[in-house]
Design a protein around this motif. Structure first.
Motif, PDB file in Angstrom:
ATOM      1  N   MET A   1       1.762  -1.218 -11.386  1.00 53.12           N
ATOM      2  CA  MET A   1       1.137  -0.737 -10.169  1.00 53.12           C
ATOM      3  C   MET A   1      -0.384  -0.695 -10.340  1.00 53.12           C
ATOM      4  N   TYR A   5      -3.185  -2.844  -8.189  1.00 51.23           N
ATOM      5  CA  TYR A   5      -4.257  -2.173  -7.465  1.00 51.23           C
ATOM      6  C   TYR A   5      -5.608  -2.836  -7.750  1.00 51.23           C
ATOM      7  N   LEU A  22      -3.217  -3.466  -2.765  1.00 48.41           N
ATOM      8  CA  LEU A  22      -2.145  -2.498  -2.736  1.00 48.41           C
ATOM      9  C   LEU A  22      -2.503  -1.381  -1.750  1.00 48.41           C
ATOM     10  N   ARG A  23      -1.643  -1.183  -0.763  1.00 49.19           N
ATOM     11  CA  ARG A  23      -1.884  -0.146   0.239  1.00 49.19           C
ATOM     12  C   ARG A  23      -0.681   0.778   0.297  1.00 49.19           C
ATOM     13  N   LEU A  24      -0.944   2.024   0.558  1.00 54.26           N
ATOM     14  CA  LEU A  24       0.126   3.001   0.674  1.00 54.26           C
ATOM     15  C   LEU A  24       0.792   2.883   2.038  1.00 54.26           C
ATOM     16  N   PRO A  25       2.039   3.314   2.135  1.00 56.69           N
ATOM     17  CA  PRO A  25       2.703   3.308   3.448  1.00 56.69           C
ATOM     18  C   PRO A  25       1.960   4.199   4.433  1.00 56.69           C
ATOM     19  N   TYR A  26       2.119   3.867   5.690  1.00 59.32           N
ATOM     20  CA  TYR A  26       1.484   4.614   6.778  1.00 59.32           C
ATOM     21  C   TYR A  26       2.549   5.479   7.441  1.00 59.32           C
ATOM     22  N   GLU A 148      -1.358  -0.870  12.127  1.00 59.89           N
ATOM     23  CA  GLU A 148      -0.772  -0.518  10.833  1.00 59.89           C
ATOM     24  C   GLU A 148       0.731  -0.784  10.783  1.00 59.89           C
ATOM     25  N   ARG A 151       2.259  -1.402   7.195  1.00 59.27           N
ATOM     26  CA  ARG A 151       2.301  -0.176   6.387  1.00 59.27           C
ATOM     27  C   ARG A 151       3.277   0.837   6.966  1.00 59.27           C
ATOM     28  N   GLY A 155       6.592   2.533   5.247  1.00 64.76           N
ATOM     29  CA  GLY A 155       6.950   3.953   5.254  1.00 64.76           C
ATOM     30  C   GLY A 155       8.376   4.169   5.733  1.00 64.76           C
ATOM     31  N   LEU A 158      10.657   3.032   2.987  1.00 59.90           N
ATOM     32  CA  LEU A 158      10.600   3.967   1.874  1.00 59.90           C
ATOM     33  C   LEU A 158      11.554   5.131   2.133  1.00 59.90           C
TER      34      LEU A 158
END
Length: 172
Positions: A1, A5, A22-26, A148, A151, A155, A158
């Motif tokens: 990870m 990034y 690398l982007r986090l979930p929205y 978004e 993303r 989410g 996830l």
């Protein structure tokens, strides 16, 4: 990870801010609402896939484990054309309403080793999860996320995979 990034962004930038590949979930309110629905649905599917084969085996019905798993996963395709025509919230709520009796039937059928009830419950769970809630949730998430969408879908999934894995892992 960490190495991912550090990778440089190759897509055209939308802003002047530096971004990572690398982007986090929205998550917004709708992603959490629809994600909670799919979490509950996939938890039911996970339980069907992990518990029902062993229950069937204890009652001498192991040869039906594959059928119950197939019903739990693939029968939602039958109702997807209907779900596509519904409003996302209506589709999701309808799916959750179907899931309640499906789960009750699943529990009752498992406790009583009633194969027809178990198979019916697996079919209803699939109809709920992979027909109404899945499509309704995906459409609702896409509509609510604006720019978004990718993303927000991350989410949503996830939450779905947490539902699939977490309850079943508690049984191990």
């Amino acid at each position: 990870m960490f190495l991912l990034y550090q990778l440089p962004e190759t897509a055209p930038k939308r802003t002047n801010l530096p971004t990572s590949m690398l982007r986090l979930p929205y998550f917004n309110r709708e992603v959490i609402w629809y994600g909670s629905g799919i979490l509950i649905c996939w938890a039911t599917t996970g339980l069907v896939l992990s518990v029902i084969p062993s229950v069937l085996a204890t009652h001498g019905l192991a040869k039906y484990a594959g059928v119950s798993s197939m019903l739990a996963i693939s029968c939602g395709l039958i109702v997807q054309p209907i779900a596509r025509k519904l409003d996302p919230q209506v589709s999701s709520k309808l799916g959750l309403l179907i899931l309640l009796p499906a789960y009750a039937l699943l529990a009752w059928g498992t406790l009583n080793a009633n194969l027809p009830v178990i198979l019916l419950a697996a079919f209803l769970a699939s109809t709920s999860c992979y027909g109404f809630v899945y499509l309704g949730g995906m459409l609702g998430v896409a509509k609510s996320a604006g720019n978004e969408q990718a993303r927000a879908s991350a989410g949503y999934f996830l939450m779905a995979y947490i539902g699939l894995v977490y309850p079943s892992s508690l049984l191990v």
